[in-house]
Scaffold this motif. Structure first.
Motif, mmCIF file in Angstrom:
data_model
loop_
_atom_site.group_PDB
_atom_site.id
_atom_site.type_symbol
_atom_site.label_atom_id
_atom_site.label_comp_id
_atom_site.label_asym_id
_atom_site.label_seq_id
_atom_site.Cartn_x
_atom_site.Cartn_y
_atom_site.Cartn_z
ATOM 1 N N ILE A 94 0.728 -1.288 0.083
ATOM 2 C CA ILE A 94 -0.194 0.073 0.097
ATOM 3 C C ILE A 94 0.869 1.221 -0.050
ATOM 4 O O ILE A 94 0.197 2.502 0.235
ATOM 5 C CB ILE A 94 -0.965 -0.135 1.040
ATOM 6 N N ALA A 95 2.299 1.216 -0.307
ATOM 7 C CA ALA A 95 2.924 2.439 -0.375
ATOM 8 C C ALA A 95 2.500 3.275 -1.391
ATOM 9 O O ALA A 95 2.420 2.600 -2.532
ATOM 10 C CB ALA A 95 4.483 1.718 -0.586
ATOM 11 N N THR A 96 2.646 4.625 -1.439
ATOM 12 C CA THR A 96 2.485 5.571 -2.130
ATOM 13 C C THR A 96 3.682 6.194 -2.691
ATOM 14 O O THR A 96 4.666 5.937 -2.367
ATOM 15 C CB THR A 96 1.584 6.525 -1.774
ATOM 16 N N LEU A 97 3.439 6.778 -3.886
ATOM 17 C CA LEU A 97 4.597 7.357 -4.558
ATOM 18 C C LEU A 97 5.159 8.487 -3.752
ATOM 19 O O LEU A 97 6.448 8.641 -3.585
ATOM 20 C CB LEU A 97 4.212 7.892 -5.850
ATOM 21 N N ASP A 98 4.218 9.350 -3.224
ATOM 22 C CA ASP A 98 4.618 10.379 -2.560
ATOM 23 C C ASP A 98 4.985 10.119 -0.910
ATOM 24 O O ASP A 98 5.389 11.226 -0.136
ATOM 25 C CB ASP A 98 3.562 11.659 -2.712
ATOM 26 N N GLY A 99 4.855 8.789 -0.513
ATOM 27 C CA GLY A 99 5.168 8.592 0.956
ATOM 28 C C GLY A 99 4.261 8.766 2.063
ATOM 29 O O GLY A 99 4.207 8.612 3.254
ATOM 30 N N GLU A 124 -6.817 1.422 2.023
ATOM 31 C CA GLU A 124 -5.473 1.908 1.772
ATOM 32 C C GLU A 124 -5.142 1.823 0.299
ATOM 33 O O GLU A 124 -4.572 2.434 -0.354
ATOM 34 C CB GLU A 124 -4.484 1.094 2.846
ATOM 35 N N LYS A 125 -5.587 0.432 0.066
ATOM 36 C CA LYS A 125 -4.998 0.079 -1.432
ATOM 37 C C LYS A 125 -5.892 1.222 -2.328
ATOM 38 O O LYS A 125 -5.222 1.230 -3.416
ATOM 39 C CB LYS A 125 -5.546 -1.392 -1.719
ATOM 40 N N LEU A 126 -7.057 1.367 -2.297
ATOM 41 C CA LEU A 126 -7.713 2.295 -3.011
ATOM 42 C C LEU A 126 -7.143 3.772 -3.064
ATOM 43 O O LEU A 126 -7.043 4.339 -4.109
ATOM 44 C CB LEU A 126 -9.123 2.340 -2.402
ATOM 45 N N PHE A 127 -6.423 4.312 -1.780
ATOM 46 C CA PHE A 127 -5.944 5.400 -1.745
ATOM 47 C C PHE A 127 -4.842 5.136 -2.592
ATOM 48 O O PHE A 127 -4.292 6.221 -3.288
ATOM 49 C CB PHE A 127 -5.441 5.678 -0.350
ATOM 50 N N GLN A 128 -4.012 4.409 -2.526
ATOM 51 C CA GLN A 128 -2.783 4.132 -3.433
ATOM 52 C C GLN A 128 -3.300 4.004 -4.729
ATOM 53 O O GLN A 128 -2.582 4.834 -5.827
ATOM 54 C CB GLN A 128 -2.030 2.961 -3.280
ATOM 55 N N GLU A 159 -3.907 7.495 -6.308
ATOM 56 C CA GLU A 159 -2.722 8.100 -6.689
ATOM 57 C C GLU A 159 -2.329 8.221 -7.953
ATOM 58 O O GLU A 159 -1.922 9.096 -8.443
ATOM 59 C CB GLU A 159 -1.631 7.909 -5.571
ATOM 60 N N LYS A 160 -2.248 7.036 -8.634
ATOM 61 C CA LYS A 160 -1.883 6.607 -9.909
ATOM 62 C C LYS A 160 -2.214 5.343 -10.402
ATOM 63 O O LYS A 160 -1.673 4.343 -10.476
ATOM 64 C CB LYS A 160 -0.520 6.965 -10.006
ATOM 65 N N PRO A 161 -3.390 5.267 -10.745
ATOM 66 C CA PRO A 161 -4.250 4.014 -11.266
ATOM 67 C C PRO A 161 -3.198 3.126 -12.088
ATOM 68 O O PRO A 161 -2.928 1.731 -11.824
ATOM 69 C CB PRO A 161 -5.528 4.258 -11.809
ATOM 70 N N GLN A 162 -2.670 3.544 -12.947
ATOM 71 C CA GLN A 162 -1.691 2.892 -14.273
ATOM 72 C C GLN A 162 -0.370 2.232 -13.469
ATOM 73 O O GLN A 162 0.050 1.375 -13.830
ATOM 74 C CB GLN A 162 -1.193 3.696 -15.361
ATOM 75 N N ARG A 163 0.092 2.733 -12.409
ATOM 76 C CA ARG A 163 0.925 2.347 -11.558
ATOM 77 C C ARG A 163 0.603 1.224 -10.961
ATOM 78 O O ARG A 163 1.231 -0.072 -10.755
ATOM 79 C CB ARG A 163 1.520 3.241 -10.513
#
Length: 147
Positions: A55-60, A127-131, A134-138
């Protein structure tokens, strides 16, 4: 009703965090250069999508660190309503989001998902939806979701 509020809160939090880049100018660290940002994003793309339970995001930003604002979530969800509804059994350009938390990606009846989404193995959590937002294609390369 509770699930709808959860989805609305997730969407609101995603919009709120995507819309700001960390807040004010009190940071003493220099902002990353365009080249550094491109390199970081390229590395994330090159490494493939995150695991279904990652569930890690690109922006942390961690979902758990955010606080909800139902009014802002309702307002932010207006943009999502172009493609999605929260009514069960009603699909638009995107699938219904009714009771989506706790269900497998690609499992809403009557919606034609991409093979990538249907085979992703993701179980939607807040959490997964939040991630994902952020960037669906990622998260699911080749998904139809554009945002």
């Amino acid at each position: 009703m509770v699930r709808m509020k959860s989805v609305t809160a997730v969407v609101a939090l995603a919009f709120l965090t995507a819309g700001c880049s960390g807040g004010g100018s009190e940071s003493t660290e220099p902002a990353p250069s365009v080249a550094e940002a491109a390199t970081t994003e390229a590395a994330a793309v090159d490494s493939g999508p995150p695991a279904a339970d990652d569930i890690a995001t690109l922006d942390g930003v961690a979902y758990a660190s955010l606080t909800g604002d139902a009014a802002a979530g309702k307002s932010a969800f207006m943009q999502c309503r172009t493609c999605h509804v929260v009514d069960p059994g009603m699909n638009r350009t995107g699938p219904s989001l009714a009771n989506i938390v706790g269900h497998e990606a690609g499992s809403v009846a009557g919606f034609n998902y991409t093979e990538a989404t249907a085979d992703s193995g993701i179980i939607w959590t807040e959490e997964k939806l939040f991630q994902f937002l952020e960037k669906p294609q990622r998260v699911i390369p080749k998904t139809k979701m554009i945002f």
